[in-house]
Design a protein around this motif. Structure first.
Motif, PDB file in Angstrom:
ATOM      1  N   ASP A  35      -9.940  -1.999   5.862  1.00 39.64           N
ATOM      2  CA  ASP A  35     -10.791  -1.068   6.618  1.00 39.64           C
ATOM      3  C   ASP A  35     -10.224   0.344   6.529  1.00 39.64           C
ATOM      4  O   ASP A  35      -9.754   0.901   7.537  1.00 39.64           O
ATOM      5  N   PRO A  36     -10.230   0.946   5.351  1.00 43.38           N
ATOM      6  CA  PRO A  36      -9.565   2.244   5.157  1.00 43.38           C
ATOM      7  C   PRO A  36     -10.158   3.382   5.977  1.00 43.38           C
ATOM      8  O   PRO A  36      -9.486   4.384   6.209  1.00 43.38           O
ATOM      9  N   ASP A  37     -11.405   3.249   6.424  1.00 40.97           N
ATOM     10  CA  ASP A  37     -12.046   4.327   7.188  1.00 40.97           C
ATOM     11  C   ASP A  37     -11.873   4.188   8.693  1.00 40.97           C
ATOM     12  O   ASP A  37     -12.448   4.979   9.451  1.00 40.97           O
ATOM     13  N   SER A  38     -11.093   3.213   9.135  1.00 44.40           N
ATOM     14  CA  SER A  38     -10.895   3.020  10.571  1.00 44.40           C
ATOM     15  C   SER A  38     -10.237   4.248  11.194  1.00 44.40           C
ATOM     16  O   SER A  38      -9.172   4.691  10.737  1.00 44.40           O
ATOM     17  N   PRO A  39     -10.839   4.825  12.249  1.00 45.36           N
ATOM     18  CA  PRO A  39     -10.227   5.994  12.899  1.00 45.36           C
ATOM     19  C   PRO A  39      -8.892   5.664  13.559  1.00 45.36           C
ATOM     20  O   PRO A  39      -8.047   6.552  13.734  1.00 45.36           O
ATOM     21  N   VAL A  40      -8.682   4.416  13.922  1.00 41.85           N
ATOM     22  CA  VAL A  40      -7.421   4.030  14.561  1.00 41.85           C
ATOM     23  C   VAL A  40      -6.273   4.137  13.574  1.00 41.85           C
ATOM     24  O   VAL A  40      -5.144   4.482  13.942  1.00 41.85           O
ATOM     25  N   LEU A  41      -6.555   3.874  12.293  1.00 42.89           N
ATOM     26  CA  LEU A  41      -5.492   3.931  11.295  1.00 42.89           C
ATOM     27  C   LEU A  41      -4.954   5.345  11.119  1.00 42.89           C
ATOM     28  O   LEU A  41      -3.801   5.532  10.748  1.00 42.89           O
ATOM     29  N   ALA A  42      -5.793   6.345  11.375  1.00 42.83           N
ATOM     30  CA  ALA A  42      -5.299   7.727  11.334  1.00 42.83           C
ATOM     31  C   ALA A  42      -4.241   7.937  12.413  1.00 42.83           C
ATOM     32  O   ALA A  42      -3.241   8.634  12.203  1.00 42.83           O
ATOM     33  N   LEU A  43      -4.454   7.326  13.590  1.00 40.39           N
ATOM     34  CA  LEU A  43      -3.462   7.418  14.665  1.00 40.39           C
ATOM     35  C   LEU A  43      -2.203   6.631  14.313  1.00 40.39           C
ATOM     36  O   LEU A  43      -1.086   7.063  14.633  1.00 40.39           O
ATOM     37  N   VAL A  44      -2.383   5.479  13.667  1.00 39.51           N
ATOM     38  CA  VAL A  44      -1.229   4.693  13.218  1.00 39.51           C
ATOM     39  C   VAL A  44      -0.382   5.519  12.252  1.00 39.51           C
ATOM     40  O   VAL A  44       0.851   5.549  12.342  1.00 39.51           O
ATOM     41  N   GLU A  45      -1.065   6.221  11.346  1.00 41.05           N
ATOM     42  CA  GLU A  45      -0.363   7.062  10.379  1.00 41.05           C
ATOM     43  C   GLU A  45       0.443   8.153  11.084  1.00 41.05           C
ATOM     44  O   GLU A  45       1.588   8.429  10.716  1.00 41.05           O
ATOM     45  N   GLU A  46      -0.143   8.760  12.108  1.00 38.04           N
ATOM     46  CA  GLU A  46       0.565   9.792  12.869  1.00 38.04           C
ATOM     47  C   GLU A  46       1.785   9.214  13.569  1.00 38.04           C
ATOM     48  O   GLU A  46       2.855   9.849  13.612  1.00 38.04           O
TER      49      GLU A  46
ATOM     50  N   GLY B 107      -4.360  -4.113  17.627  1.00 36.39           N
ATOM     51  CA  GLY B 107      -4.513  -2.747  18.102  1.00 36.39           C
ATOM     52  C   GLY B 107      -5.344  -1.854  17.207  1.00 36.39           C
ATOM     53  O   GLY B 107      -5.805  -0.791  17.639  1.00 36.39           O
ATOM     54  N   VAL B 108      -5.561  -2.277  15.960  1.00 39.19           N
ATOM     55  CA  VAL B 108      -6.415  -1.507  15.051  1.00 39.19           C
ATOM     56  C   VAL B 108      -7.876  -1.620  15.473  1.00 39.19           C
ATOM     57  O   VAL B 108      -8.664  -0.687  15.275  1.00 39.19           O
ATOM     58  N   TYR B 109      -8.241  -2.749  16.062  1.00 40.98           N
ATOM     59  CA  TYR B 109      -9.641  -3.039  16.370  1.00 40.98           C
ATOM     60  C   TYR B 109      -9.955  -2.971  17.864  1.00 40.98           C
ATOM     61  O   TYR B 109     -11.089  -2.723  18.247  1.00 40.98           O
ATOM     62  N   TRP B 110      -8.942  -3.226  18.695  1.00 42.10           N
ATOM     63  CA  TRP B 110      -9.097  -3.104  20.144  1.00 42.10           C
ATOM     64  C   TRP B 110      -7.943  -2.227  20.620  1.00 42.10           C
ATOM     65  O   TRP B 110      -6.895  -2.716  21.048  1.00 42.10           O
TER      66      TRP B 110
END
Length: 263
Positions: free
Chosen positions: A240-251, A185-188
């Motif tokens: 991949d610390p700059d992945s925009p999806v990880l910001a959503l994961v953090e939320e 889910g981080v990549y797709w």
């Protein structure tokens, strides 16, 4: 550019899928064992397209945990990726899927030919009994039943919502359950068209052997898959610390009262 590459992949994914189904349609009248190699070939072709166009690779860990014979495969479900990418890992897999997919021309014919297990979600008790019957036949033939215990895709980092269907199958069939964790889910992502480059991590965990009570199996499965999937999300954050999806994961983690480590 990333969106354009993603759209190109999506277009080719459907075109290649349709083209291969038409090209190999003669296998529909051949014995199943002769035509089956078409299915993992299709999955590998799609994975190759992902790698070449999007830059999305895959790393599979724990292959030594795959048992022989018939068993249940219970995988985390974060994206469309695992609906095809897991197929080449197993000798004779069969998916538990929505009955409506049987009605799609060509695609539905292939699911019927290779005896995928359709489920009528509108008739739960009848559907569970029918699924158990068909799954028992598949396990007796030494096949692997691929099922997503949450029933539908859950965004990476979202609160898990496991159903008890896998545990009921485990108790009824008295066969192992092979848990699989992943971070696809981080990549797709579950929603949207954009795909992201990187490496999907898949971890095949030790099988849950027959003999546990239903609730114990359920708790073991959820704990194992969720714990390992969380670790794979953390590894994605390091890679991949700059992945925009990880910001959503953090939320999503914050909404659950948890802290998502970014380092």
């Amino acid at each position: 550019m990333l969106l354009l590459r993603s759209l190109l992949f999506h277009a080719l994914f459907y075109l290649v899928t349709l083209g291969l189904m038409i090209l190999f349609s003669p296998v529909l009248i051949l014995p199943r064992r002769w035509g089956w190699p078409v299915v993992p070939f299709w999955a590998r072709t799609c994975l190759a397209l992902l790698r070449w166009i999007v830059g999305l690779k895959v790393e599979v860990r724990g292959l030594e945990n795959i048992p022989e014979g018939g068993y249940i495969v219970a995988a985390k479900h974060q994206s469309a990726w695992e609906t095809f990418a897991l197929l080449p890992l197993f000798a004779s897999p069969t998916y538990v899927l929505k009955r409506e997919l049987r009605y799609i021309p060509l695609f539905g014919w292939y699911t019927a030919k290779y005896r995928q297990i359709p489920v009528d979600r509108g008739k739960r008790s009848v559907a569970l009994a029918r699924m158990t019957e068909k799954a028992g036949e598949a396990v007796a033939e030494g096949r692997q039943i691929l099922i997503f215990p949450e029933g539908t895709r859950r965004p990476a980092g979202a609160e898990p919502r496991y159903k008890h269907g896998v545990a009921h199958l485990y108790r009824s069939l008295e066969c192992p359950v092979l848990p699989i964790a992943l971070n696809s889910g981080v990549y797709w992502p579950r929603r949207g068209w954009t795909l992201y480059p990187g490496t999907v991590l898949v971890e095949i965990l030790p099988p849950i052997q027959p003999g546990l009570e239903l609730h114990a199996c359920y708790e073991h499965l959820v704990s194992a898959v969720e714990g390992a999937s969380d670790e794979l999300l953390r590894e994605a954050a390091r890679r991949d610390p700059d992945s925009p999806v990880l910001a959503l994961v953090e939320e999503r983690w914050r909404a659950r009262g948890r802290v998502f480590p970014r380092a």
